[in-house]
Design a protein around this motif. Structure first.
Motif, PDB file in Angstrom:
ATOM      1  N   GLU A  63       0.839  -1.197   0.000  1.00  0.00           N
ATOM      2  CA  GLU A  63       0.000   0.000   0.000  1.00  0.00           C
ATOM      3  C   GLU A  63       0.871   1.243   0.000  1.00  0.00           C
ATOM      4  O   GLU A  63       1.942   1.262   0.596  1.00  0.00           O
ATOM      5  CB  GLU A  63      -0.905   0.011   1.232  1.00  0.00           C
ATOM      6  N   GLU A  64       0.373   2.299  -0.685  1.00  0.00           N
ATOM      7  CA  GLU A  64       1.099   3.564  -0.784  1.00  0.00           C
ATOM      8  C   GLU A  64       0.367   4.674  -0.056  1.00  0.00           C
ATOM      9  O   GLU A  64      -0.855   4.698  -0.021  1.00  0.00           O
ATOM     10  CB  GLU A  64       1.200   4.017  -2.252  1.00  0.00           C
ATOM     11  N   SER A  65       1.143   5.624   0.478  1.00  0.00           N
ATOM     12  CA  SER A  65       0.583   6.857   1.036  1.00  0.00           C
ATOM     13  C   SER A  65       1.599   7.967   0.852  1.00  0.00           C
ATOM     14  O   SER A  65       2.745   7.717   0.480  1.00  0.00           O
ATOM     15  CB  SER A  65       0.225   6.677   2.515  1.00  0.00           C
ATOM     16  N   VAL A  87       2.079  10.259  -1.401  1.00  0.00           N
ATOM     17  CA  VAL A  87       2.685  10.200  -2.732  1.00  0.00           C
ATOM     18  C   VAL A  87       3.148  11.589  -3.161  1.00  0.00           C
ATOM     19  O   VAL A  87       2.426  12.571  -3.018  1.00  0.00           O
ATOM     20  CB  VAL A  87       1.689   9.634  -3.766  1.00  0.00           C
ATOM     21  N   ARG A 117       8.454   9.583  -8.841  1.00  0.00           N
ATOM     22  CA  ARG A 117       7.288   9.297  -8.009  1.00  0.00           C
ATOM     23  C   ARG A 117       7.819   8.652  -6.733  1.00  0.00           C
ATOM     24  O   ARG A 117       8.457   7.602  -6.789  1.00  0.00           O
ATOM     25  CB  ARG A 117       6.326   8.352  -8.720  1.00  0.00           C
ATOM     26  N   SER A 126       6.895   7.586  -2.599  1.00  0.00           N
ATOM     27  CA  SER A 126       5.778   7.340  -1.694  1.00  0.00           C
ATOM     28  C   SER A 126       6.225   6.532  -0.497  1.00  0.00           C
ATOM     29  O   SER A 126       7.237   5.821  -0.541  1.00  0.00           O
ATOM     30  CB  SER A 126       4.655   6.600  -2.420  1.00  0.00           C
ATOM     31  N   VAL A 164       5.440   3.375   1.631  1.00  0.00           N
ATOM     32  CA  VAL A 164       4.780   2.108   1.349  1.00  0.00           C
ATOM     33  C   VAL A 164       4.731   1.258   2.618  1.00  0.00           C
ATOM     34  O   VAL A 164       5.584   1.387   3.499  1.00  0.00           O
ATOM     35  CB  VAL A 164       5.482   1.324   0.214  1.00  0.00           C
ATOM     36  N   THR A 190       7.280  -0.576   7.061  1.00  0.00           N
ATOM     37  CA  THR A 190       7.092   0.707   6.390  1.00  0.00           C
ATOM     38  C   THR A 190       8.396   1.082   5.705  1.00  0.00           C
ATOM     39  O   THR A 190       9.481   0.871   6.252  1.00  0.00           O
ATOM     40  CB  THR A 190       6.724   1.805   7.412  1.00  0.00           C
ATOM     41  N   LYS A 241       9.491   4.186  -1.288  1.00  0.00           N
ATOM     42  CA  LYS A 241       9.768   3.722  -2.646  1.00  0.00           C
ATOM     43  C   LYS A 241       9.885   4.943  -3.547  1.00  0.00           C
ATOM     44  O   LYS A 241       9.052   5.844  -3.491  1.00  0.00           O
ATOM     45  CB  LYS A 241       8.637   2.821  -3.137  1.00  0.00           C
ATOM     46  N   SER A 275      13.617   1.804  -9.917  1.00  0.00           N
ATOM     47  CA  SER A 275      12.892   1.885  -8.654  1.00  0.00           C
ATOM     48  C   SER A 275      13.810   1.459  -7.521  1.00  0.00           C
ATOM     49  O   SER A 275      14.523   0.456  -7.637  1.00  0.00           O
ATOM     50  CB  SER A 275      11.678   0.951  -8.718  1.00  0.00           C
ATOM     51  N   LEU A 317      13.797   1.048  -3.105  1.00  0.00           N
ATOM     52  CA  LEU A 317      12.944   1.006  -1.928  1.00  0.00           C
ATOM     53  C   LEU A 317      13.838   0.778  -0.717  1.00  0.00           C
ATOM     54  O   LEU A 317      14.748  -0.047  -0.765  1.00  0.00           O
ATOM     55  CB  LEU A 317      11.924  -0.127  -2.070  1.00  0.00           C
TER      56      LEU A 317
END
Length: 135
Positions: free
Chosen positions: A2-4, A6, A62, A64, A66, A72, A75, A129, A131
């Motif tokens: 899940e992303e928040s 962003v 992009r 965010s 995650v 937690t 990314k 990408s 993370l």
């Protein structure tokens, strides 16, 4: 996953590289990464933002926060529509440089991240990408 929180931004000039670095640091702090892990992620993001500008002719970032289960992290994805990377294995070789970058390179960014993906082909652009998970 899940992303928040962003954050999306263009990478079209040197000022955007600085803004990308700052945005990643804010998210890393929000995700409660240690200071060492914040520095690793910001360093990787800085190199990848510079690559997006220098080699890809600009693109987007992009970033965010995650979550995966109880973990937690942050990314960060860089994408461009540039010429692509003809030899991914060579580009990921430690110490390899095209001669135009800071020298950290993709292999350095990969070492600094917990997870790393690279998708590129000649004429198709590049997406990278990274993370980093909070410990």
């Amino acid at each position: 996953m899940e992303e928040s929180s962003v954050h999306e931004s263009p990478i079209t000039g040197n000022g955007d590289v600085v803004k990308a670095r700052q945005a990643v640091r804010v998210l890393a702090q929000e995700a409660r990464l240690s200071l060492v892990d914040q520095t690793k992620l910001v360093t990787a993001a800085s190199e990848l933002a510079r690559n997006t500008l220098s080699y890809g002719g600009g693109g987007t970032m992009r970033a965010s926060i995650v979550t995966r289960g109880t973990s937690t992290g942050v990314k960060v994805v860089f994408s461009d529509q540039g010429p692509g990377i003809p030899d991914l294995d060579l580009a990921l070789t430690d110490g390899w440089s095209s001669g135009r970058g800071m020298g950290l390179g993709l292999s350095g960014a990969r070492r600094l991240a917990d997870e790393f993906t690279l998708d590129s082909a000649p004429g198709k652009g590049t997406t990278v990408s990274v993370l980093k998970w909070a410990r």
